[in-house]
Design a protein around this motif. Structure first.
Motif, PDB file in Angstrom:
ATOM      1  N   ASP A 167       0.917  -1.087   0.013  1.00 28.13           N
ATOM      2  CA  ASP A 167       0.101  -0.039  -0.028  1.00 28.13           C
ATOM      3  C   ASP A 167       0.613   1.224   0.058  1.00 28.13           C
ATOM      4  O   ASP A 167       0.420   2.436   0.039  1.00 28.13           O
ATOM      5  N   ARG A 168       2.339   1.236  -0.210  1.00 22.88           N
ATOM      6  CA  ARG A 168       2.939   2.293  -0.214  1.00 22.88           C
ATOM      7  C   ARG A 168       3.700   2.984  -1.155  1.00 22.88           C
ATOM      8  O   ARG A 168       3.925   3.934  -1.404  1.00 22.88           O
ATOM      9  N   PHE A 169       4.122   1.756  -2.004  1.00 26.04           N
ATOM     10  CA  PHE A 169       5.209   2.170  -3.179  1.00 26.04           C
ATOM     11  C   PHE A 169       4.302   2.004  -4.579  1.00 26.04           C
ATOM     12  O   PHE A 169       3.730   1.261  -4.905  1.00 26.04           O
ATOM     13  N   GLU A 170       4.874   2.859  -5.369  1.00 29.69           N
ATOM     14  CA  GLU A 170       4.886   2.747  -6.797  1.00 29.69           C
ATOM     15  C   GLU A 170       6.087   2.634  -7.536  1.00 29.69           C
ATOM     16  O   GLU A 170       7.173   3.420  -7.149  1.00 29.69           O
ATOM     17  N   PRO A 171       6.247   2.055  -8.887  1.00 26.88           N
ATOM     18  CA  PRO A 171       7.627   1.892  -9.442  1.00 26.88           C
ATOM     19  C   PRO A 171       7.769   3.436  -9.838  1.00 26.88           C
ATOM     20  O   PRO A 171       6.876   4.013 -10.475  1.00 26.88           O
TER      21      PRO A 171
END
Length: 471
Positions: free
Chosen positions: A241-245
């Motif tokens: 729920d925290r990161f996107e590439p």
């Protein structure tokens, strides 16, 4: 041998194994304010980084030219510029380089910040700090702190503070084997798994120091999946729920086929030792990091007493070095931890709260009962510092200076320029005094004039033992 099939077509494996045993083409990074200056050798552009250049003749030794002595360029493998390109640092950001020595990437970041914002360049191995200080001083900026802290300790104190964190992680070092900086054990599964375990610990600390919207850039000098794409995937999986590439349009040609936000360079394709960089951005909507339940993960830092010196001693010292030069930006001198330091307001703001964090740029240091101006002060850009006096050396005497030798006076013409619009005067008429030695109007370091010579105050670690004939 490592598994390559997921990231490299089978038909290229033989080419890869042949190329990885060869030394890569020599490369440099041109300093941002010297791009239009002529270089002493022919170069070709590195496509993934605008200021990267390959030397056309790899027999050339770029560290032996006077241009290197005035910091026209930095010597680094072209592959090491990949994570800086993915990071894309900007003025005003607060950036942490968590594994910064020897300083190639950190100095590139500092240049891109243009003196605005804060760079914390951290290195856990104390013996590597001198080289890190030297590389940062060559940029001519002073908005940095050199730290010597464990990543877990930093994450406890500096949670959620940085716009970007770069982790150029310790790794198995497979890309260094051809240069004899690693042996063939770098390809062993035991070494790979050992390195991956260490990387887990560093990355878990690094992500906690990101602000919402902050960028994590992770890089290695290895080809092993366990140390590369799988590390980025592990973070994304552990915190879904925290990161996107970070998908960079400018780096699309080097996109890894295995994971979004990951990029690879290969020795048989890209004229370098290789390279890996992966990026994640912390979502603006990411929840707060949970407090770690135990205090056993690292030492706790109290605010404690500041390191700033006594105000009167500080004032007396500033008065004694005033003849050396004038500040021309918003930098501030302070007596800090026994040295006269110089830094930007944001750096002092961070150190005022976290006194233990590290060391800003040293402007003057004590030698016995005397205070001497630092090499970093001489190297500052005119934007930040204007020396009161300087001496412009011709190529022959600049070579003498950079070899660390006493510089003789030139007998047939004036040696001392007292500033723009002033009449040049011989050093004998001036007496003793500090001057910045320059070549082609660019600083190299300090000299001190006495009777018939310039005494050389170039630090031993900045001496160039071999210099190409300037003629």
């Amino acid at each position: 041998m490592i598994e390559l099939a997921p990231v490299l077509p089978q038909g290229e494996h033989e080419l890869f194994h042949s190329a990885r045993q060869l030394c890569p083409s020599r490369a440099i990074r041109v300093r941002d304010d010297r791009i239009g200056e002529g270089l002493p050798f022919e170069t070709e552009p590195v496509p993934w980084y605008a200021r990267g250049r390959w030397l056309r003749d790899s027999q050339m030794r770029p560290a032996t030219f006077l241009n290197y002595g005035i910091a026209d360029y930095y010597i680094q493998d072209a592959g090491s510029l990949l994570p800086v390109a993915l990071l894309d640092p900007k003025p005003g950001e607060w950036i942490l380089d968590l594994c910064a020595a020897p300083g190639g990437k950190a100095s590139a970041i500092l240049e891109a910040m243009q003196g605005i914002g804060v760079l914390v360049a951290n290195e856990t191995i104390r013996s590597r700090l001198d080289s890190l200080h030297y590389m940062l001083a060559r940029t001519g900026h002073a908005n940095y702190i050199v730290a010597n802290q464990d990543p877990e300790d930093l994450s406890q104190a500096l949670s959620g503070r940085f716009d970007a964190v770069l982790v150029d992680a310790p790794c198995s070092g497979q890309m260094l084997v051809a240069r004899d900086k690693r042996d063939e054990s770098a390809w062993s599964q035991k070494q790979i798994l050992h390195s991956a375990k260490r990387q887990n610990r560093i990355l878990d600390a690094a992500v906690r120091m990101l602000k919402p919207g902050g960028r994590l850039i992770y890089s290695t000098c290895t080809f092993a999946l366990e140390e590369d794409e799988e590390q980025i995937s592990r973070l994304a999986t552990n915190w879904p729920d925290r990161f996107e590439p970070i998908e960079s349009q400018g780096l699309g040609a080097w996109q890894s086929p295995l994971a979004k936000g990951c990029y690879r360079l290969w020795p048989h394709r890209d004229r370098c030792a290789g390279g890996f960089a992966g990026g994640l951005v912390l979502k603006d909507s990411a929840p707060e990091w949970e407090e770690e339940g135990s205090s056993g993960g690292g030492k706790r830092f109290a605010k404690g007493k500041g390191l700033r010196g006594h105000p009167k001693e500080e004032r007396d010292l500033l008065q004694s070095i005033a003849p050396v030069g004038d500040l021309s930006g918003d930098l501030e001198f302070r007596l800090w931890n026994g040295e006269l330091s110089l830094a930007s307001p944001d750096v002092w703001r961070l150190l005022d709260r976290f006194h233990w964090l590290g060391t800003p740029m040293t402007a003057a240091f004590r030698k016995g009962t005397r205070w001497l101006p630092s090499h970093a002060l001489a190297m500052l850009r005119p934007t930040w510092f204007q020396p009161k006096q300087w001496v412009e050396l011709d190529s022959d005497r600049a070579s003498v200076y950079l070899r660390g030798e006493v510089v003789p006076l030139r007998g047939d013409s004036p040696d001392l320029d007292a500033g723009a619009g002033s009449v040049a005067r011989r050093v004998e008429a001036e007496g003793d005094g500090w001057r910045v030695a320059r070549w082609r109007n660019c600083p190299m370091g300090w000299v001190k004039g006495v009777s018939n010579r310039w005494n050389n105050h170039l630090p031993t670690w900045a001496v160039m033992n071999s210099i190409e004939d300037p003629s």
